[in-house]
Structure formats: structure tokens, C-alpha cells
Write a protein that holds these residues in place. Structure first.
Motif, mmCIF file in Angstrom:
data_model
loop_
_atom_site.group_PDB
_atom_site.id
_atom_site.type_symbol
_atom_site.label_atom_id
_atom_site.label_comp_id
_atom_site.label_asym_id
_atom_site.label_seq_id
_atom_site.Cartn_x
_atom_site.Cartn_y
_atom_site.Cartn_z
ATOM 1 N N ALA A 1 0.532 -1.691 -0.119
ATOM 2 C CA ALA A 1 -0.426 -0.112 0.269
ATOM 3 C C ALA A 1 0.735 1.383 0.492
ATOM 4 N N ALA A 2 1.963 2.075 0.823
ATOM 5 C CA ALA A 2 2.337 2.273 0.339
ATOM 6 C C ALA A 2 3.296 2.871 -0.671
ATOM 7 N N ARG A 3 3.919 2.348 -1.472
ATOM 8 C CA ARG A 3 4.517 2.210 -2.335
ATOM 9 C C ARG A 3 3.128 2.379 -3.719
ATOM 10 N N VAL A 4 2.779 1.997 -3.474
ATOM 11 C CA VAL A 4 1.286 2.574 -4.356
ATOM 12 C C VAL A 4 0.777 3.867 -4.171
ATOM 13 N N HIS A 5 0.608 4.261 -3.061
ATOM 14 C CA HIS A 5 0.039 5.557 -2.113
ATOM 15 C C HIS A 5 1.355 6.142 -3.093
ATOM 16 N N GLY A 6 2.916 6.070 -2.429
ATOM 17 C CA GLY A 6 3.398 6.505 -3.116
ATOM 18 C C GLY A 6 3.600 7.169 -5.078
ATOM 19 N N LEU A 7 3.231 5.649 -5.427
ATOM 20 C CA LEU A 7 3.242 5.868 -6.839
ATOM 21 C C LEU A 7 2.574 7.533 -7.244
ATOM 22 N N VAL A 8 0.827 7.008 -6.602
ATOM 23 C CA VAL A 8 0.055 7.587 -7.223
ATOM 24 C C VAL A 8 0.162 9.006 -6.840
ATOM 25 N N VAL A 9 0.639 9.402 -5.830
ATOM 26 C CA VAL A 9 0.949 10.561 -4.941
ATOM 27 C C VAL A 9 1.828 11.631 -6.105
ATOM 28 N N ARG A 10 3.603 10.904 -6.724
ATOM 29 C CA ARG A 10 4.079 11.461 -7.437
ATOM 30 C C ARG A 10 3.195 11.669 -8.285
ATOM 31 N N ILE A 11 1.784 11.327 -9.146
ATOM 32 C CA ILE A 11 1.629 11.383 -10.527
ATOM 33 C C ILE A 11 0.359 12.225 -10.106
ATOM 34 N N LEU A 12 -0.562 12.795 -9.132
ATOM 35 C CA LEU A 12 -1.546 13.443 -8.875
ATOM 36 C C LEU A 12 -0.475 14.517 -8.456
ATOM 37 N N ARG A 13 0.198 14.491 -7.378
ATOM 38 C CA ARG A 13 0.266 16.005 -6.465
ATOM 39 C C ARG A 13 -1.039 16.283 -5.205
ATOM 40 N N ASP A 14 -1.880 15.364 -5.442
ATOM 41 C CA ASP A 14 -3.051 16.275 -4.177
ATOM 42 C C ASP A 14 -3.186 14.628 -3.713
ATOM 43 N N GLN A 15 -3.051 15.309 -2.379
ATOM 44 C CA GLN A 15 -3.238 14.091 -1.379
ATOM 45 C C GLN A 15 -4.338 13.376 -0.898
ATOM 46 N N ALA A 16 -5.965 13.884 -0.772
ATOM 47 C CA ALA A 16 -7.336 13.396 -1.210
ATOM 48 C C ALA A 16 -7.313 12.951 -2.156
ATOM 49 N N GLN A 17 -7.186 13.408 -3.420
ATOM 50 C CA GLN A 17 -6.941 13.056 -4.716
ATOM 51 C C GLN A 17 -6.493 11.055 -4.485
ATOM 52 N N SER A 18 -5.112 11.262 -4.163
ATOM 53 C CA SER A 18 -4.075 10.533 -3.471
ATOM 54 C C SER A 18 -4.865 9.105 -3.043
ATOM 55 N N GLU A 19 -5.237 9.643 -2.235
ATOM 56 C CA GLU A 19 -6.323 8.620 -1.470
ATOM 57 C C GLU A 19 -7.132 7.440 -1.702
ATOM 58 N N GLU A 20 -7.892 8.835 -2.901
ATOM 59 C CA GLU A 20 -9.339 7.814 -3.792
ATOM 60 C C GLU A 20 -8.638 6.805 -4.664
ATOM 61 N N VAL A 21 -7.346 7.438 -4.779
ATOM 62 C CA VAL A 21 -7.309 6.508 -6.240
ATOM 63 C C VAL A 21 -6.332 5.395 -5.526
ATOM 64 N N THR A 22 -5.842 5.279 -4.143
ATOM 65 C CA THR A 22 -4.714 4.084 -3.694
ATOM 66 C C THR A 22 -6.162 3.288 -3.607
ATOM 67 N N GLN A 23 -7.266 4.162 -2.604
ATOM 68 C CA GLN A 23 -8.546 3.027 -2.623
ATOM 69 C C GLN A 23 -9.540 2.332 -3.805
ATOM 70 N N GLU A 24 -9.622 2.650 -5.175
ATOM 71 C CA GLU A 24 -9.870 2.571 -6.454
ATOM 72 C C GLU A 24 -8.931 1.243 -6.947
ATOM 73 N N VAL A 25 -7.464 1.654 -6.557
ATOM 74 C CA VAL A 25 -6.016 0.908 -7.264
ATOM 75 C C VAL A 25 -7.157 -0.507 -6.358
ATOM 76 N N PHE A 26 -6.550 -0.086 -5.066
ATOM 77 C CA PHE A 26 -6.952 -1.645 -4.187
ATOM 78 C C PHE A 26 -8.504 -2.538 -4.089
ATOM 79 N N LEU A 27 -9.575 -1.574 -4.992
ATOM 80 C CA LEU A 27 -10.639 -1.807 -5.449
ATOM 81 C C LEU A 27 -10.205 -3.591 -6.508
ATOM 82 N N GLN A 28 -9.803 -2.300 -7.180
ATOM 83 C CA GLN A 28 -9.694 -3.309 -8.254
ATOM 84 C C GLN A 28 -8.592 -4.624 -8.209
#
Length: 186
Positions: free
Chosen positions: A32-59
Motif C-alpha cells: 500500500a505504501a508503494r502504491v500510494h507513493g506512486l499515485v501521490v507523485r503523479i497526482l500531487r494531491d493528497q485527497a485524490q491520491s487516497e481515493e485513487v489508491t483505494q480504487e486501485v486496491f478495489l480493482q
């Protein structure tokens, strides 16, 4: 490998694919930390990054059966899912921004008065017709036939009894003179 070694990510993916919730939780804890870190680097927005990380794990939970260890590691598969999902979010945000800008630009335009538009159109048409009459007989006739009566170059040449090249030249020269007299752009 003894009982104390944690299962590999590939093994956790296999177990997750069979519906093992504990394996999924363990997989989540490991990556989770690695996935979230990658998402944060791309989105640069913490709230959206948390949403996308959650979507990734649902996927991951839903599509774990499609994971094929012969095509790559579990980590690379997970990171690819995260990267794609984050890039999709960026593209979606950009598209929404463009739609909003287009909407605002349309909304800010003043409504055009149909009466004033009709007056302007008539004035322009009268200006062009007056300028055409000032062209002189050979050019005036060719332009009138081509543009006011909708004839093709060949039909203009037949109507005027001149070669096709002459008809084209008269139309072209007539348009150039019109442009000069009406102040139109080249």
C-alpha cells in the motif's frame, strides 16, 4: 522457506484471486505504501491520491484472477494498475477543466441580437453587391455568375462564351479587386 517467512506477493495474489480476504489484507499491508507513493507523485494531491489508491486496491480485489505471474511480477502488475489509474484521473481532471473553460467562455458571451445581426448582414451584402457593380463588365459578369448564381467555372465559361482559363482568370481577378475595394483580408 520456513513458516516464519511471509508469503510472496505472487502467492498472496493467487490467494486473493481465490477470495482469501486475509491474503488480500496481507498484500495490502506489504504494498500500500508503494502504491500510494506512486499515485501521490503523479497526482500531487493528497485527497485524490487516497481515493485513487483505494480504487486501485478495489480493482486488485476484483481483477486478481487476471494476474498472470508468467507475464511479470505481482509488484509490477500492481504498480502498473496504480500508474494507469492515476494517469486516468489526471486526464479526467484536465478534460473537466477544458469543459469548464469552454462552458464559461460560452456563458460569458453576450447574446447576439438577431435584429442587429440581420441589419449587419444586409449592410455587408449591399456593400459587396455595390463593389461587384464597380468591377466592370468582364469581371462583374464572371463573379455574378459564379457567386450569385452558383455556377461552376465551366458553366461560367459556357455562359460567357469564353475559354475555361479566361473564365477562371476573370473570377480570380474580380475577387482580388473586390478584396481591394472592400478592404478584405488576403
Amino acid at each position: 522457506m520456513d513458516d516464519l517467512d511471509p508469503p510472496s506477493l505472487e502467492e498472496l495474489m493467487r490467494q486473493t484471486a481465490s477470495g482469501d480476504q486475509e491474503a488480500f489484507a496481507s498484500l495490502y499491508d506489504q504494498v500500500a505504501a508503494r502504491v500510494h507513493g506512486l499515485v501521490v507523485r503523479i497526482l500531487r494531491d493528497q485527497a485524490q491520491s487516497e481515493e485513487v489508491t483505494q480504487e486501485v486496491f478495489l480493482q486488485v480485489w476484483r481483477s486478481a484472477p487476471s494476474f498472470d505471474p508468467a507475464r511479470g511480477s505481482a509488484l509490477s502488475w500492481l504498480m502498473t494498475l496504480a500508474h494507469r489509474r492515476a494517469v486516468d484521473r489526471v486526464r479526467s481532471a484536465q478534460a473537466q477543466s477544458v469543459r469548464d473553460a469552454d462552458y464559461e467562455s460560452l456563458r460569458d458571451k453576450p447574446l447576439q441580437d438577431p435584429t442587429s445581426q440581420e441589419v449587419e448582414d444586409r449592410w455587408q451584402a449591399q456593400t459587396v453587391r455595390s463593389a461587384v457593380t464597380e468591377l466592370g463588365p468582364p469581371h462583374q459578369e464572371a463573379v455574378e455568375l459564379a457567386y450569385f448564381q452558383g455556377m461552376t467555372h465551366r458553366e461560367v465559361s459556357l455562359a460567357l462564351g469564353v475559354p475555361l482559363g479566361t473564365a477562371k482568370t476573370r473570377i480570380r481577378d474580380g475577387l482580388r479587386k473586390l478584396r481591394e475595394t472592400t478592404g478584405g483580408a488576403r
